[in-house]
Design a protein around this motif. Structure first.
Motif, PDB file in Angstrom:
ATOM      1  N   GLY A 334      33.371  43.307  32.617  1.00  0.00           N
ATOM      2  CA  GLY A 334      31.995  43.179  33.066  1.00  0.00           C
ATOM      3  C   GLY A 334      31.782  42.151  34.149  1.00  0.00           C
ATOM      4  N   GLU A 335      31.102  41.050  33.786  1.00  0.00           N
ATOM      5  CA  GLU A 335      30.561  40.128  34.787  1.00  0.00           C
ATOM      6  C   GLU A 335      31.621  39.493  35.679  1.00  0.00           C
ATOM      7  OE1 GLU A 335      30.882  38.122  30.760  1.00  0.00           O
ATOM      8  OE2 GLU A 335      30.063  39.978  31.522  1.00  0.00           O
ATOM      9  N   PHE A 336      32.735  38.993  35.102  1.00  0.00           N
ATOM     10  CA  PHE A 336      33.752  38.353  35.922  1.00  0.00           C
ATOM     11  C   PHE A 336      34.419  39.350  36.857  1.00  0.00           C
ATOM     12  CE2 PHE A 336      34.335  34.477  33.079  1.00  0.00           C
ATOM     13  CZ  PHE A 336      33.962  33.603  34.072  1.00  0.00           C
ATOM     14  N   SER A 337      34.661  40.562  36.370  1.00  0.00           N
ATOM     15  CA  SER A 337      35.294  41.578  37.204  1.00  0.00           C
ATOM     16  C   SER A 337      34.428  41.906  38.413  1.00  0.00           C
ATOM     17  CB  SER A 337      35.533  42.844  36.370  1.00  0.00           C
ATOM     18  OG  SER A 337      36.412  42.573  35.299  1.00  0.00           O
ATOM     19  N   ILE A 338      33.121  41.972  38.212  1.00  0.00           N
ATOM     20  CA  ILE A 338      32.216  42.252  39.319  1.00  0.00           C
ATOM     21  C   ILE A 338      32.166  41.081  40.301  1.00  0.00           C
ATOM     22  CG2 ILE A 338      29.795  42.637  39.906  1.00  0.00           C
ATOM     23  CD1 ILE A 338      31.286  45.079  38.859  1.00  0.00           C
ATOM     24  N   VAL A 339      32.188  39.853  39.784  1.00  0.00           N
ATOM     25  CA  VAL A 339      32.206  38.676  40.661  1.00  0.00           C
ATOM     26  C   VAL A 339      33.449  38.694  41.545  1.00  0.00           C
ATOM     27  CG1 VAL A 339      32.462  36.169  40.694  1.00  0.00           C
ATOM     28  CG2 VAL A 339      30.796  37.226  39.169  1.00  0.00           C
ATOM     29  N   ILE A 340      34.600  38.980  40.938  1.00  0.00           N
ATOM     30  CA  ILE A 340      35.862  39.010  41.686  1.00  0.00           C
ATOM     31  C   ILE A 340      35.830  40.108  42.741  1.00  0.00           C
ATOM     32  CG2 ILE A 340      38.346  39.427  41.487  1.00  0.00           C
ATOM     33  CD1 ILE A 340      38.090  38.242  38.603  1.00  0.00           C
ATOM     34  N   ALA A 341      35.404  41.305  42.348  1.00  0.00           N
ATOM     35  CA  ALA A 341      35.330  42.410  43.305  1.00  0.00           C
ATOM     36  C   ALA A 341      34.331  42.102  44.411  1.00  0.00           C
ATOM     37  CB  ALA A 341      34.946  43.698  42.581  1.00  0.00           C
ATOM     38  N   GLY A 342      33.230  41.437  44.076  1.00  0.00           N
ATOM     39  CA  GLY A 342      32.233  41.079  45.081  1.00  0.00           C
ATOM     40  C   GLY A 342      32.783  40.154  46.154  1.00  0.00           C
ATOM     41  N   LEU A 343      33.631  39.211  45.752  1.00  0.00           N
ATOM     42  CA  LEU A 343      34.274  38.323  46.729  1.00  0.00           C
ATOM     43  C   LEU A 343      35.123  39.124  47.707  1.00  0.00           C
ATOM     44  CD1 LEU A 343      35.418  35.404  44.378  1.00  0.00           C
ATOM     45  CD2 LEU A 343      33.545  35.352  46.037  1.00  0.00           C
ATOM     46  N   ALA A 344      35.841  40.118  47.173  1.00  0.00           N
ATOM     47  CA  ALA A 344      36.702  40.928  48.032  1.00  0.00           C
ATOM     48  C   ALA A 344      35.877  41.793  48.977  1.00  0.00           C
ATOM     49  CB  ALA A 344      37.610  41.801  47.177  1.00  0.00           C
ATOM     50  N   VAL A 345      34.783  42.357  48.477  1.00  0.00           N
ATOM     51  CA  VAL A 345      33.930  43.206  49.309  1.00  0.00           C
ATOM     52  C   VAL A 345      33.327  42.398  50.453  1.00  0.00           C
ATOM     53  CG1 VAL A 345      31.789  44.537  49.333  1.00  0.00           C
ATOM     54  CG2 VAL A 345      33.442  44.864  47.479  1.00  0.00           C
ATOM     55  N   THR A 346      32.884  41.173  50.138  1.00  0.00           N
ATOM     56  CA  THR A 346      32.294  40.311  51.170  1.00  0.00           C
ATOM     57  C   THR A 346      33.292  39.983  52.267  1.00  0.00           C
ATOM     58  OG1 THR A 346      30.829  39.335  49.514  1.00  0.00           O
ATOM     59  CG2 THR A 346      31.123  38.120  51.569  1.00  0.00           C
ATOM     60  N   SER A 347      34.551  39.788  51.867  1.00  0.00           N
ATOM     61  CA  SER A 347      35.575  39.438  52.866  1.00  0.00           C
ATOM     62  C   SER A 347      36.010  40.644  53.695  1.00  0.00           C
ATOM     63  CB  SER A 347      36.798  38.833  52.173  1.00  0.00           C
ATOM     64  OG  SER A 347      37.449  39.812  51.380  1.00  0.00           O
ATOM     65  N   GLY A 348      35.765  41.854  53.180  1.00  0.00           N
ATOM     66  CA  GLY A 348      36.095  43.064  53.926  1.00  0.00           C
ATOM     67  C   GLY A 348      37.561  43.421  53.955  1.00  0.00           C
ATOM     68  N   ILE A 349      38.340  43.016  52.927  1.00  0.00           N
ATOM     69  CA  ILE A 349      39.777  43.295  52.975  1.00  0.00           C
ATOM     70  C   ILE A 349      40.096  44.772  52.724  1.00  0.00           C
ATOM     71  CG2 ILE A 349      40.447  40.966  52.308  1.00  0.00           C
ATOM     72  CD1 ILE A 349      41.042  42.159  49.494  1.00  0.00           C
ATOM     73  N   GLU A 350      39.292  45.439  51.899  1.00  0.00           N
ATOM     74  CA  GLU A 350      39.552  46.848  51.576  1.00  0.00           C
ATOM     75  C   GLU A 350      38.243  47.502  51.146  1.00  0.00           C
ATOM     76  OE1 GLU A 350      40.403  50.389  51.107  1.00  0.00           O
ATOM     77  OE2 GLU A 350      42.082  49.133  51.798  1.00  0.00           O
ATOM     78  N   PRO A 351      37.714  48.434  51.941  1.00  0.00           N
ATOM     79  CA  PRO A 351      36.395  49.012  51.637  1.00  0.00           C
ATOM     80  C   PRO A 351      36.345  49.816  50.339  1.00  0.00           C
ATOM     81  CG  PRO A 351      37.452  50.151  53.481  1.00  0.00           C
ATOM     82  CD  PRO A 351      38.264  48.935  53.212  1.00  0.00           C
TER      83      PRO A 351
END
Length: 412
Positions: A334-351
């Motif tokens: 849940g919450e931690f997984s979304i936080v981690i994925a959100g960091l990656a989305v913001t950085s734009g490493i993999e859409p």
């Protein structure tokens, strides 16, 4: 004035809808969490009727919901329980990390996303949802079960690991150098260690400071202290959930009992808002393209979480039924997984990483409450059938003749 009226209508409709869904779930005796998530999915981005003015307030309420869930979980146990459980259960934490992080990393590499994305997806699949699991334990009445301290030990080890993992992943995504990444990590570890020391050594003094015979004052002081510690922890790159949990651990005795009774209704309200918020930020259109990889990853890591909980509970001397309950309870992400994925989305490493992580978490956050409830009875039934079939196969006519019939006994 108009926007204020719209906000009241929207938020009132959300709360009313949650109440009706909770009553529906209660009638059929299952957790309302999947219904809350599906409601958020229906009224979020790309849903049937997207919300407007109340979204920002729902976001704040969702954050408070996670904090209150972890605070209430911490109130169930003392600092001594925490330390002893961490000392005895750290091997389970290592097994948990190995079994559940590696599938995520392997999936990212198989999809050709590169090593940084592999580290990110490893975190998404590794960390169970403390918020969902705390709610499920309360809904199923298992807070006093023998296997619950094992579950909590694993969750605490995961949450504390985030104090190390999040600064590392933030540095990797930002392309920071070794010095900058090391400084961020040192600050995070120092803050987490300081809060833990205060909770363990000075918990009695904190309880005396918070204690009050007036319920209103007790509620305000405990809630204010929890939000303050959670906010400071998050500002210093430590999870707000860890800070809230340790505040709960630090409070003991009558203070803990009084705070538990006062905060339970607030926890239920804001926790429900949290699960709706999660669904609100999931666009249904982004799920189908990544559904198959997400399903495969969910299936594998549901099995590895069940194996983790079973092994940890067995190591703690818990009965077979308790082992299956521990494993099934740990499945939800849940919450931690979304936080981690959100960091990656913001950085734009993999859409594609964001949609895959969202679909994965949505699957397991719905399946998790179901595995928590049904893993033990299903495993018990399958085990009993297996034993009966084994007995039937191995039994011979000579074996049956070893037991005298009633008629034979009468003749003798």
């Amino acid at each position: 004035m108009h926007s204020s009226a719209t906000f009241l209508i929207e938020f009132g409709a959300i709360i009313l809808g949650l109440g009706l869904l909770g009553r529906f779930a209660g009638r059929f005796q299952f957790s309302p969490i999947p219904l809350y998530l599906l409601a958020g999915l229906a009224f979020g981005e790309g849903g049937l009727l997207p919300l407007g003015t109340s979204e920002e307030f729902v976001a704040i309420g969702a954050e408070i919901g996670v904090i209150l869930l972890l605070l209430m979980l911490g109130l169930e146990y003392t600092a001594t329980d925490l330390v002893s459980n961490l000392k005895t259960q750290y091997p389970a934490g290592l097994v948990d990390a190995a079994l559940n992080a590696l599938p995520g990393a392997a999936m990212a590499l198989l999809l050709g996303w590169g090593p940084v994305a592999a580290v990110v997806l490893a975190g998404v699949t590794w960390i169970s949802s403390s918020g969902v699991i705390a709610k499920v334990l309360g809904d199923l009445g298992r807070l006093g079960n023998r296997e619950t301290p094992v579950i909590l030990s694993i969750l605490v080890l995961e949450d504390l690991s985030m104090a190390v993992y999040l600064p590392i992943i933030t540095a990797l995504l930002a392309g920071a150098g070794l010095a900058a990444g090391s400084a961020t990590l040192a600050i995070a570890l120092g803050v987490a260690g300081l809060v833990l020391v205060v909770a363990v050594r000075y918990g009695r003094h904190l309880s005396r400071f918070v204690s009050s015979d007036d319920p209103e004052k007790l509620l305000l002081v405990v809630l204010g202290l929890t939000l303050l510690v959670a906010g400071v922890a998050q500002q210093l790159q430590v999870s707000a959930a860890v800070g809230a949990f340790l505040v709960g651990i630090a409070l003991s005795g009558e203070v803990a009992e009084g705070a538990h009774g006062l905060l339970s209704p607030l926890r239920d309200l804001f926790a429900a808002v949290f699960f709706v918020f999660f669904g609100l930020h999931t666009d249904p259109a982004s799920i189908p393209p990544v559904l198959l990889p997400a399903l495969a990853l969910a299936l594998v890591t549901a099995g590895t979480k069940i194996a983790t909980g079973y092994w940890a509970a067995k190591r703690a001397g818990i009965s077979a039924k308790g082992r299956w309950r521990a494993g099934g309870t740990l499945v939800a992400r849940g919450e931690f997984s979304i936080v981690i994925a959100g960091l990656a989305v913001t950085s734009g490493i993999e859409p594609r990483l964001g949609p895959l992580a969202t679909a994965y978490v949505l699957i397991l956050v719905i399946v998790g409450p179901l595995t928590a409830r049904f893993t033990e009875p299903v495993a018990t039934r399958l085990t009993s059938r297996s034993r009966r079939s084994t007995t039937t196969v191995t039994e011979t006519p000579q074996d049956r003749n070893l037991v005298p019939s009633p008629d034979a006994s009468a003749e003798k």
